[in-house]
Design a protein around this motif. Structure first.
Motif, PDB file in Angstrom:
ATOM      1  N   GLU A   1      65.367  75.184  58.377  1.00 38.01           N
ATOM      2  CA  GLU A   1      64.179  74.495  57.870  1.00 38.01           C
ATOM      3  C   GLU A   1      64.579  73.793  56.584  1.00 38.01           C
ATOM      4  O   GLU A   1      65.016  74.428  55.625  1.00 38.01           O
ATOM      5  CB  GLU A   1      63.027  75.461  57.607  1.00 38.01           C
ATOM      6  CG  GLU A   1      61.778  74.738  57.159  1.00 38.01           C
ATOM      7  CD  GLU A   1      60.543  75.619  57.154  1.00 38.01           C
ATOM      8  OE1 GLU A   1      59.486  75.115  56.756  1.00 38.01           O
ATOM      9  OE2 GLU A   1      60.635  76.794  57.539  1.00 38.01           O
TER      10      GLU A   1
ATOM     11  N   THR B   1      63.570  71.200  53.415  1.00 41.30           N
ATOM     12  CA  THR B   1      62.407  70.697  52.678  1.00 41.30           C
ATOM     13  C   THR B   1      62.765  69.603  51.681  1.00 41.30           C
ATOM     14  O   THR B   1      61.871  69.017  51.085  1.00 41.30           O
ATOM     15  CB  THR B   1      61.702  71.850  51.925  1.00 41.30           C
ATOM     16  OG1 THR B   1      62.648  72.480  51.057  1.00 41.30           O
ATOM     17  CG2 THR B   1      61.122  72.861  52.892  1.00 41.30           C
TER      18      THR B   1
ATOM     19  N   ARG C   1      52.992  71.223  56.534  1.00 46.42           N
ATOM     20  CA  ARG C   1      52.487  72.587  56.519  1.00 46.42           C
ATOM     21  C   ARG C   1      51.539  72.738  55.341  1.00 46.42           C
ATOM     22  O   ARG C   1      51.845  72.311  54.238  1.00 46.42           O
ATOM     23  CB  ARG C   1      53.650  73.564  56.386  1.00 46.42           C
ATOM     24  CG  ARG C   1      53.198  74.998  56.420  1.00 46.42           C
ATOM     25  CD  ARG C   1      54.359  75.935  56.445  1.00 46.42           C
ATOM     26  NE  ARG C   1      55.052  75.773  57.714  1.00 46.42           N
ATOM     27  CZ  ARG C   1      56.235  76.278  57.978  1.00 46.42           C
ATOM     28  NH1 ARG C   1      56.870  76.953  57.070  1.00 46.42           N
ATOM     29  NH2 ARG C   1      56.792  76.100  59.149  1.00 46.42           N
ATOM     30  N   ARG C   2      50.393  73.339  55.583  1.00 45.91           N
ATOM     31  CA  ARG C   2      49.381  73.530  54.541  1.00 45.91           C
ATOM     32  C   ARG C   2      49.567  74.902  53.902  1.00 45.91           C
ATOM     33  O   ARG C   2      49.741  75.905  54.587  1.00 45.91           O
ATOM     34  CB  ARG C   2      47.989  73.454  55.134  1.00 45.91           C
ATOM     35  CG  ARG C   2      46.900  73.615  54.087  1.00 45.91           C
ATOM     36  CD  ARG C   2      45.562  73.562  54.704  1.00 45.91           C
ATOM     37  NE  ARG C   2      45.392  72.248  55.313  1.00 45.91           N
ATOM     38  CZ  ARG C   2      44.249  71.776  55.748  1.00 45.91           C
ATOM     39  NH1 ARG C   2      43.172  72.512  55.657  1.00 45.91           N
ATOM     40  NH2 ARG C   2      44.166  70.593  56.278  1.00 45.91           N
TER      41      ARG C   2
ATOM     42  N   GLU D   1      50.158  70.646  50.433  1.00 44.05           N
ATOM     43  CA  GLU D   1      50.819  70.334  51.702  1.00 44.05           C
ATOM     44  C   GLU D   1      52.304  70.170  51.433  1.00 44.05           C
ATOM     45  O   GLU D   1      52.700  69.619  50.397  1.00 44.05           O
ATOM     46  CB  GLU D   1      50.255  69.058  52.310  1.00 44.05           C
ATOM     47  CG  GLU D   1      48.838  69.220  52.806  1.00 44.05           C
ATOM     48  CD  GLU D   1      48.316  67.970  53.488  1.00 44.05           C
ATOM     49  OE1 GLU D   1      47.447  68.114  54.348  1.00 44.05           O
ATOM     50  OE2 GLU D   1      48.777  66.874  53.157  1.00 44.05           O
TER      51      GLU D   1
END
Length: 129
Positions: free
Chosen positions: A26, A28, A74-75, A88
């Motif tokens: 993942e 970011t 993604r919240r 978010e």
């Protein structure tokens, strides 16, 4: 041929990928997400622990096959006694599998918002798998 380059990846993650098993990561960081917007499953991607701003010809990394790609929002909700905050966060989840070790030959995409692409030195020795 130019390949998408994921930069600033932890050396521990790269070592884990070298074991040969497919792994899901993942990501970011904005520059890696921007780079992945122009990638598609089935492509070969360059992965290195070198930071994007320091990436230059001759830097080491690995080539991985991109098996799956999902970019999404993604919240995150944070609440305490004084306020309620909603955030978010965009992230990219990728499933990759090790292909081989390589070096960069040329680097492009130095402007903000441009995907990072590299030309690699083709290996004379390949991993049997």
């Amino acid at each position: 041929m130019k390949h998408a380059a994921l930069t600033g990846i932890s050396p521990a993650v790269i070592a884990e990928l070298k074991n040969g098993r497919a792994r899901t990561l993942e990501l970011t960081s904005a520059h890696n997400i921007i780079t992945l917007t122009e990638a598609a499953p089935g492509e070969c991607i360059f992965v290195t622990s070198v930071n994007e701003e320091d990436l230059s010809p001759g830097d080491p990394g690995i080539m991985v096959d991109l098996l799956a790609l999902n970019i999404g929002m993604r919240r995150i909700e944070v609440a305490n006694s004084f306020f309620y905050e909603e955030r978010e966060r965009m992230s990219a989840r990728i499933k990759v599998q090790f292909r081989g070790i390589t070096l960069t030959r040329d680097v492009e995409g130095r402007k903000w918002g441009d995907p990072t692409k590299v030309e690699i030195v083709r290996s004379a020795c390949y991993r049997a798998g």
